[in-house]
Write a protein that holds these residues in place. Structure first.
Motif: not given
Length: 404
Positions: A100, A103-104, A106, A150
């Motif tokens: 993270k 706020s993204t 993967r 990201f």
């Protein structure tokens, strides 16, 4: 005595008098020679490409992989490191974590390594520095992870969160400070199932601490040189087998050992064999075009003999010997083959260059292929012209003059 120069001049005159037919005759040779040259060149390019790709993975590397969990620990690490000829070794562990940034989130492959990994795996840094054994919650990002995954750039000294799931199902989240960004190796070679651009590196001691385990799945080591890598691998194999209790009689039985060894030289050898097999297959297919081309030359030369029956009769009545008539038609056949060879060689060079450019391969063209192309085309022309030329040489001059 019919000179070679005169024979070549007459051959060119005969070819020039039937341009379309001559062009169609040489087409098979052109395609065949072009295909052979292009395929051999492509084979050399593929071999060079894979050799360069494998070289980006590491320097004189040896991969040691356990076939079962809990096989390798610190004792095995010391054994590998102390093997004569080993100049660096990093334990390895790999897993998927939820990464993270802001706020993204993967799913990213995370690899636990030690500081030696930078050298043995040929890692080049774009910014910052690689991990060292004193680091704890530090991370080094692959190029794609930092700049693409990201949607925004992750820079040195930024913080990311990594969430791991242990074998017991426990979820553990930890913040890591970005210590550096790995330079993109610009290679498509896949190492350990994932490209180097798409990994996050963290200290293996930290990874084991988070997961709650203390073993390694394998080691990535480097030998002193390519010349010694096989000897070093054999010595390492013997030491590991003895240490892990493999019976002496089974030391050469790969299935009986709880680990697998592979080195850079073995991979390169397999690549060479694969490239040679592929090149042989493609060249064999291309040779079919040469056979078709030789049949075309033979057919057209038979037609030429028939059309020039009166001319043959006149030549023989003027005192031309059988061997002179024979040489005249063989030279014409060889000239047809040579013209096809020159055009085919040029087309093959151009085709190989375009194919290499389209596939992003290094352009490798052995100059001796030019001579091979010329020689093959001449031989094809020679063999295809023997029967028609022999038929012309054996004609009875009286019968030839009466032919309409």
């Amino acid at each position: 005595m019919l000179s070679l120069t005169h024979s070549v001049r007459m051959a060119l005159g005969s070819i020039g008098s039937s341009k379309l037919r001559s062009a169609l005759t040489t087409l098979g040779i052109v395609i065949g020679v072009a295909a052979v040259i292009a395929n051999v060149s492509l084979g050399a390019s593929f071999n060079e490409f894979f050799t360069e790709e494998i070289g980006t993975v590491g320097n004189n590397f040896i991969i040691i992989e356990g076939k079962s969990p809990h096989l390798f620990h610190d004792n095995e690490m010391k054994l590998v490191k102390n093997t004569p000829g080993i100049v660096g070794v990093s334990p390895l562990r790999q897993g998927v974590a939820e990464a993270k940034f802001i706020s993204t989130t993967r799913q990213i492959q995370v690899q636990g390594v030690s500081e030696d990994y930078e050298e043995v795996a040929n890692i080049e840094m774009e910014s910052g520095s690689f991990l060292d054994d004193n680091d704890k919650y530090m991370a080094v990002l692959g190029h794609d992870v930092a700049y693409e995954k990201f949607g925004k750039n992750i820079l040195e000294k930024n913080t990311i969160e990594l969430t791991f799931t242990t074998r017991d199902g426990e979820v553990v989240t930890q913040k890591f400070k970005v210590k550096g960004i790995v330079k993109s190796p610009e290679t498509s070679f896949v190492q350990s199932g994932i490209e180097s651009d798409e990994r996050i590196f963290i200290p293996i001691s930290t990874m084991n601490e988070i997961i709650g385990e203390d073993y390694y799945w394998g080691f990535f080591a480097a030998a002193t040189s390519m010349e010694s890598i096989d000897d070093v691998t054999d010595e390492l194999d013997k030491r590991l087998a003895r240490h892990l209790g493999v019976p002496f009689r089974d030391i050469d039985n790969e299935d009986a050992k709880p680990y697998a060894l592979m080195n850079q030289a073995e991979i390169l050898k397999e690549v060479d064999q694969l490239s040679a097999a592929l090149g042989s297959l493609l060249t064999s297919v291309a040779l079919i075009s040469l056979i078709v081309g030789s049949i075309g030359i033979m057919n057209i030369m038979l037609v030429t003999v028939t059309e020039r029956t009166n001319e043959i009769g006149i030549m023989k009545s003027l005192g031309y010997k059988n061997h002179e008539v024979l040489s005249l038609f063989i030279v014409e056949s060889m000239v047809v083959g040579l013209i096809g060879g020159i055009l085919g060689t040029g087309l093959g060079i151009l085709g190989a260059f375009m194919a290499d450019s389209a596939m992003g391969l290094p352009y490798i063209f052995p100059l001796d292929l030019i001579f091979v192309g010329m020689l093959v085309s001449i031989i094809v022309g020679l063999l295809a012209g023997v029967y028609p030329a022999n038929k012309a040489a054996k004609m009875n001059p009286v019968d030839a003059l009466r032919h309409e």
